[in-house]
Write an enzyme that holds these catalytic residues in place. Structure first.
Site, PDB file in Angstrom:
ATOM      1  N   HIS A  55      61.814  69.920  67.773  1.00 41.09           N
ATOM      2  CA  HIS A  55      61.238  68.783  68.476  1.00 41.09           C
ATOM      3  C   HIS A  55      59.802  69.128  68.863  1.00 41.09           C
ATOM      4  CE1 HIS A  55      65.267  66.855  69.954  1.00 41.09           C
ATOM      5  NE2 HIS A  55      65.303  67.193  68.667  1.00 41.09           N
ATOM      6  N   GLU A  57      58.278  68.959  71.653  1.00 40.95           N
ATOM      7  CA  GLU A  57      58.187  69.729  72.893  1.00 40.95           C
ATOM      8  C   GLU A  57      58.481  71.210  72.657  1.00 40.95           C
ATOM      9  OE1 GLU A  57      60.195  65.736  74.108  1.00 40.95           O
ATOM     10  OE2 GLU A  57      60.108  67.022  72.340  1.00 40.95           O
ATOM     11  N   CYS A  85      64.274  64.960  75.738  1.00 41.00           N
ATOM     12  CA  CYS A  85      65.735  64.986  75.688  1.00 41.00           C
ATOM     13  C   CYS A  85      66.239  66.135  76.561  1.00 41.00           C
ATOM     14  CB  CYS A  85      66.216  65.139  74.247  1.00 41.00           C
ATOM     15  SG  CYS A  85      65.923  66.789  73.546  1.00 41.00           S
ATOM     16  N   CYS A  88      65.159  69.642  75.305  1.00 43.62           N
ATOM     17  CA  CYS A  88      63.755  69.920  75.605  1.00 43.62           C
ATOM     18  C   CYS A  88      63.535  70.084  77.108  1.00 43.62           C
ATOM     19  CB  CYS A  88      62.860  68.834  75.031  1.00 43.62           C
ATOM     20  SG  CYS A  88      62.879  68.842  73.211  1.00 43.62           S
TER      21      CYS A  88
END
Length: 152
Positions: A55, A57, A85, A88
């Site tokens: 991701h 992040e 999410c 993260c």
């Protein structure tokens, strides 16, 4: 002399556009240090890298840690186009990022705000500053991406 404050969310949107162009979920993130220097920029790469953890992040946190030479990012701020999410959010918590600014909420799967609202993680609430900076492009990119995906 008037100083122009950089638009860090616009930089995160640029990263989200890169993800969109690659067929990735269009989420982008940047991290700045305490003096305002941009030290990391990333976009989702889960499909490209065949890695569920890739991701924006997560990649940005790794880049920022490399840039600072420390896993503790306690003087840093992350700008991300979508509310992080839960995975993260955990990485943000563990890396001790001081502040997260996000451009649109996570409506379906629950994210950072929902995690904090459970009341089970008072440590997160105690040290992490969270700011919602609504940016229309963030939601529009996601809507456009998933509309295009459904047509296939």
């Amino acid at each position: 002399m008037t100083l122009i404050k950089p638009d860090y969310m616009a930089e995160a949107v640029k990263e989200a556009l890169k993800a969109f162009d690659k067929g990735e979920v269009p989420i982008g993130a940047v991290i700045i240090n305490k003096d305002g220097s941009l030290i990391a920029r990333a976009h989702n790469q889960s499909e490209t890298l065949k890695d569920a953890t890739a991701h924006a992040e997560m990649i940005a946190i790794t880049q920022a840690s490399n840039a600072t030479g420390d896993w503790r990012l306690d003087d840093c701020t992350m700008y991300v186009t979508k509310e992080p999410c839960v995975m993260c959010a955990g990485a943000i918590f563990l890396s001790r990022i001081k502040k997260v600014v996000y451009g649109c909420p996570e409506k379906r799967a629950g994210g950072l705000i929902q995690l904090i609202k459970t009341g089970k993680f008072p440590e997160i609430e105690a040290f992490l500053e969270i700011e919602f900076q609504e940016k229309e492009e963030c939601a529009q990119l996601l809507e456009s991406f998933f509309r295009k995906l459904r047509k296939k």
